[in-house]
Scaffold this motif. Sequence first.
Motif, mmCIF file in Angstrom:
data_model
loop_
_atom_site.group_PDB
_atom_site.id
_atom_site.type_symbol
_atom_site.label_atom_id
_atom_site.label_comp_id
_atom_site.label_asym_id
_atom_site.label_seq_id
_atom_site.Cartn_x
_atom_site.Cartn_y
_atom_site.Cartn_z
ATOM 1 N N ASN A 50 0.762 -1.107 -0.076
ATOM 2 C CA ASN A 50 0.173 0.018 0.029
ATOM 3 C C ASN A 50 1.017 1.138 0.115
ATOM 4 O O ASN A 50 1.931 1.233 0.681
ATOM 5 N N GLY A 51 0.628 2.232 -0.753
ATOM 6 C CA GLY A 51 1.374 3.416 -0.916
ATOM 7 C C GLY A 51 0.679 4.564 -1.524
ATOM 8 O O GLY A 51 -0.496 4.656 -1.739
ATOM 9 N N HIS A 52 1.501 5.543 -1.815
ATOM 10 C CA HIS A 52 1.014 6.743 -2.491
ATOM 11 C C HIS A 52 1.308 7.253 -3.733
ATOM 12 O O HIS A 52 0.540 7.793 -4.390
ATOM 13 N N GLU A 53 2.480 6.743 -4.320
ATOM 14 C CA GLU A 53 2.938 6.694 -5.559
ATOM 15 C C GLU A 53 4.016 6.003 -5.939
ATOM 16 O O GLU A 53 4.769 5.320 -5.098
ATOM 17 N N VAL A 54 4.236 5.657 -7.081
ATOM 18 C CA VAL A 54 5.382 4.738 -7.801
ATOM 19 C C VAL A 54 6.178 5.774 -8.593
ATOM 20 O O VAL A 54 5.654 6.311 -9.314
ATOM 21 N N VAL A 55 7.489 5.322 -8.707
ATOM 22 C CA VAL A 55 8.420 5.854 -9.647
ATOM 23 C C VAL A 55 8.986 4.586 -10.159
ATOM 24 O O VAL A 55 9.684 3.630 -9.461
ATOM 25 N N ASP A 56 9.167 4.712 -11.465
ATOM 26 C CA ASP A 56 9.819 3.738 -12.341
ATOM 27 C C ASP A 56 11.200 4.125 -12.829
ATOM 28 O O ASP A 56 11.162 5.034 -13.259
ATOM 29 N N GLY A 57 12.164 3.442 -12.195
ATOM 30 C CA GLY A 57 13.509 3.983 -12.551
ATOM 31 C C GLY A 57 14.453 3.050 -12.782
ATOM 32 O O GLY A 57 14.258 1.862 -12.670
ATOM 33 N N ASP A 58 15.762 3.404 -12.954
ATOM 34 C CA ASP A 58 16.868 2.586 -13.211
ATOM 35 C C ASP A 58 17.834 2.702 -12.082
ATOM 36 O O ASP A 58 18.187 3.875 -11.581
ATOM 37 N N VAL A 59 18.544 1.637 -11.578
ATOM 38 C CA VAL A 59 19.569 1.679 -10.658
ATOM 39 C C VAL A 59 20.768 2.125 -11.207
ATOM 40 O O VAL A 59 21.091 1.653 -12.201
ATOM 41 N N ARG A 60 21.587 3.104 -10.609
ATOM 42 C CA ARG A 60 22.705 3.561 -11.104
ATOM 43 C C ARG A 60 24.021 3.446 -10.398
ATOM 44 O O ARG A 60 23.639 3.457 -9.045
ATOM 45 N N PRO A 61 25.118 3.133 -10.785
ATOM 46 C CA PRO A 61 26.257 2.735 -9.890
ATOM 47 C C PRO A 61 26.548 4.250 -9.150
ATOM 48 O O PRO A 61 26.667 5.212 -9.725
ATOM 49 N N THR A 62 27.283 4.094 -8.020
ATOM 50 C CA THR A 62 27.722 5.229 -7.411
ATOM 51 C C THR A 62 28.717 4.627 -6.058
ATOM 52 O O THR A 62 28.099 3.646 -5.412
ATOM 53 N N GLY A 63 29.854 5.187 -6.350
ATOM 54 C CA GLY A 63 30.834 4.418 -5.217
ATOM 55 C C GLY A 63 30.934 3.116 -5.227
ATOM 56 O O GLY A 63 31.026 2.492 -6.305
ATOM 57 N N ASN A 64 30.740 2.562 -4.019
ATOM 58 C CA ASN A 64 30.983 1.113 -3.907
ATOM 59 C C ASN A 64 29.265 0.345 -3.891
ATOM 60 O O ASN A 64 29.241 -0.790 -3.512
ATOM 61 N N GLY A 65 28.341 1.218 -4.126
ATOM 62 C CA GLY A 65 26.861 0.691 -4.302
ATOM 63 C C GLY A 65 26.232 1.283 -5.502
ATOM 64 O O GLY A 65 26.812 1.327 -6.492
ATOM 65 N N ALA A 66 25.084 1.364 -5.275
ATOM 66 C CA ALA A 66 24.187 1.795 -6.336
ATOM 67 C C ALA A 66 22.816 2.511 -5.782
ATOM 68 O O ALA A 66 22.760 2.613 -4.284
ATOM 69 N N HIS A 67 22.342 3.725 -6.690
ATOM 70 C CA HIS A 67 21.115 4.259 -6.121
ATOM 71 C C HIS A 67 19.987 4.182 -7.083
ATOM 72 O O HIS A 67 20.284 4.144 -8.316
ATOM 73 N N VAL A 68 18.816 4.923 -6.647
ATOM 74 C CA VAL A 68 17.736 5.007 -7.432
ATOM 75 C C VAL A 68 17.205 6.421 -7.124
ATOM 76 O O VAL A 68 17.163 6.904 -6.085
ATOM 77 N N TYR A 69 17.141 7.456 -7.831
ATOM 78 C CA TYR A 69 16.538 8.717 -7.925
ATOM 79 C C TYR A 69 14.900 8.662 -7.577
ATOM 80 O O TYR A 69 14.402 7.940 -8.385
#
Length: 50
Positions: free
Chosen positions: A7-26
Amino acid sequence: MERFEINGHEVVDGDVRPTGNGAHVYVPRRWLGADVKIVRVSEPDSDSDE
């Protein structure tokens, strides 16, 4: 693939991008401070570092 119901309020469809030793999603800045859940919906690329 498993099925999850969230259950939620909003959905964002995105790509995971590399950053440092990990990854992120905007996500939108207005989400700052909100609780979020990330669900992986595909297998990672085989040439990606873990």
